[in-house]
Motif scaffolding. Structure first.
Motif, PDB file in Angstrom:
ATOM      1  N   UNK A 259       0.935  -1.009   0.095  1.00 55.87           N
ATOM      2  CA  UNK A 259       0.020  -0.013   0.122  1.00 55.87           C
ATOM      3  C   UNK A 259       0.727   1.138  -0.021  1.00 55.87           C
ATOM      4  N   UNK A 260       2.158   1.217   0.072  1.00 53.93           N
ATOM      5  CA  UNK A 260       3.100   2.338   0.045  1.00 53.93           C
ATOM      6  C   UNK A 260       2.592   3.180   1.107  1.00 53.93           C
ATOM      7  N   UNK A 261       2.247   2.618   2.103  1.00 54.06           N
ATOM      8  CA  UNK A 261       2.047   3.284   3.648  1.00 54.06           C
ATOM      9  C   UNK A 261       0.575   4.108   3.722  1.00 54.06           C
ATOM     10  N   UNK A 262      -0.164   3.732   2.401  1.00 55.75           N
ATOM     11  CA  UNK A 262      -1.609   4.346   2.357  1.00 55.75           C
ATOM     12  C   UNK A 262      -2.757   3.248   2.616  1.00 55.75           C
TER      13      UNK A 262
ATOM     14  N   UNK B 162      -5.878   2.234   2.912  1.00 60.17           N
ATOM     15  CA  UNK B 162      -7.393   2.422   2.877  1.00 60.17           C
ATOM     16  C   UNK B 162      -8.163   1.817   1.722  1.00 60.17           C
ATOM     17  N   UNK B 163      -9.257   1.825   1.931  1.00 59.10           N
ATOM     18  CA  UNK B 163     -10.222   1.167   0.829  1.00 59.10           C
ATOM     19  C   UNK B 163      -9.969   1.669  -0.611  1.00 59.10           C
ATOM     20  N   UNK B 164      -9.727   2.851  -0.677  1.00 64.22           N
ATOM     21  CA  UNK B 164      -9.340   3.487  -2.164  1.00 64.22           C
ATOM     22  C   UNK B 164      -8.071   3.041  -2.564  1.00 64.22           C
ATOM     23  N   UNK B 165      -7.166   2.564  -1.789  1.00 60.13           N
ATOM     24  CA  UNK B 165      -5.685   2.138  -2.157  1.00 60.13           C
ATOM     25  C   UNK B 165      -6.121   0.528  -2.392  1.00 60.13           C
ATOM     26  N   UNK B 166      -6.980  -0.046  -1.853  1.00 59.33           N
ATOM     27  CA  UNK B 166      -7.256  -1.416  -2.033  1.00 59.33           C
ATOM     28  C   UNK B 166      -7.950  -1.510  -3.349  1.00 59.33           C
ATOM     29  N   UNK B 167      -9.000  -0.874  -3.624  1.00 63.24           N
ATOM     30  CA  UNK B 167      -9.453  -0.734  -4.837  1.00 63.24           C
ATOM     31  C   UNK B 167      -8.631  -0.495  -6.055  1.00 63.24           C
ATOM     32  N   UNK B 168      -7.583   0.018  -5.889  1.00 60.74           N
ATOM     33  CA  UNK B 168      -6.632   0.367  -7.132  1.00 60.74           C
ATOM     34  C   UNK B 168      -5.736  -0.540  -7.189  1.00 60.74           C
ATOM     35  N   UNK B 169      -5.201  -1.348  -6.129  1.00 66.38           N
ATOM     36  CA  UNK B 169      -4.382  -2.630  -6.172  1.00 66.38           C
ATOM     37  C   UNK B 169      -4.931  -3.728  -6.559  1.00 66.38           C
ATOM     38  N   UNK B 170      -6.313  -3.939  -6.440  1.00 61.34           N
ATOM     39  CA  UNK B 170      -6.970  -5.201  -6.868  1.00 61.34           C
ATOM     40  C   UNK B 170      -7.589  -5.129  -8.042  1.00 61.34           C
ATOM     41  N   UNK B 171      -7.826  -3.779  -8.526  1.00 65.83           N
ATOM     42  CA  UNK B 171      -8.336  -3.805 -10.141  1.00 65.83           C
ATOM     43  C   UNK B 171      -7.539  -4.501 -11.027  1.00 65.83           C
ATOM     44  N   UNK B 172      -6.386  -4.517 -11.189  1.00 64.36           N
ATOM     45  CA  UNK B 172      -5.598  -5.386 -12.286  1.00 64.36           C
ATOM     46  C   UNK B 172      -4.796  -6.311 -11.658  1.00 64.36           C
TER      47      UNK B 172
END
Length: 183
Positions: free
Chosen positions: A51-54, A56-66
């Motif tokens: 998460x690069x020290x971030x 939060x749900x928005x970060x999880x959405x980004x990293x799980x997208x692809x």
């Protein structure tokens, strides 16, 4: 001139401190304390590596997208989904225990429910739901919503969340040591 030996203090025993100083601590099982310690360690690694020290749900959405899938990863994700389905779902209804995750308004509760009810079946969606569950466990544990008195009843839950974090670190190729070099 002879140097005086350096006196090294013994390592602090957090487990012993918890058992002696917290209400309910003396009755905690060793496996429970190991689960909490393991989760804390893995959360720290996950938050930094994935998460690069971030975290939060928005970060999880980004990293799980692809997120790239593999048959091994899909199998493990499905096992975690099954664990949480048996814990939180009865038929197509969420059990009252699900409310104890204490979702906040931006935590995508509806998404997690849809995954656990089998309405969302794609890999990234399942992984997002699992990360949100792990995040809610983390928030409840780190911010004191999970009292020491109930940790024993939460040990499997906390352990499963640790498994999820380890899967994400692996899926992101976040090994600190190459897996082929690990012993």
């Amino acid at each position: 001139m002879n140097a005086l030996p350096i006196k090294v203090a013994p390592l602090f025993d957090a487990e012993l401190w918890v058992q002696k100083n917290l209400r309910g601590g003396q009755s905690l099982k060793k496996e429970t304390l190991q689960a909490v310690a393991g989760f804390t360690l893995l959360w720290s690694l996950f938050e930094r590596i994935v998460c690069g020290n971030q975290a939060k749900v928005k970060t999880f959405e980004r990293i799980t997208q692809n997120l790239a899938s593999s048959s091994k990863l899909e199998k493990l994700v499905n096992e975690s989904i099954s664990f949480y389905q048996s814990r939180y779902v009865a038929g197509q209804v969420m059990k009252p225990l699900f409310d104890r995750l204490k979702f906040r308004s931006n935590d995508r509760r509806e998404h997690v429910e849809a995954v656990l009810k089998g309405e969302i079946t794609e890999f990234g969606g399942k992984m997002l739901a699992l990360l949100i569950i792990a995040y809610r466990i983390r928030c409840n544990l780190f911010h004191g919503l999970k009292s020491v008195d109930i940790w024993d009843s939460q040990a499997e839950n906390i352990s499963e969340a640790s498994r999820i974090l380890s899967l994400m670190i692996e899926a992101q190729n976040g090994y600190v040591v190459e897996q082929s070099q690990a012993t």
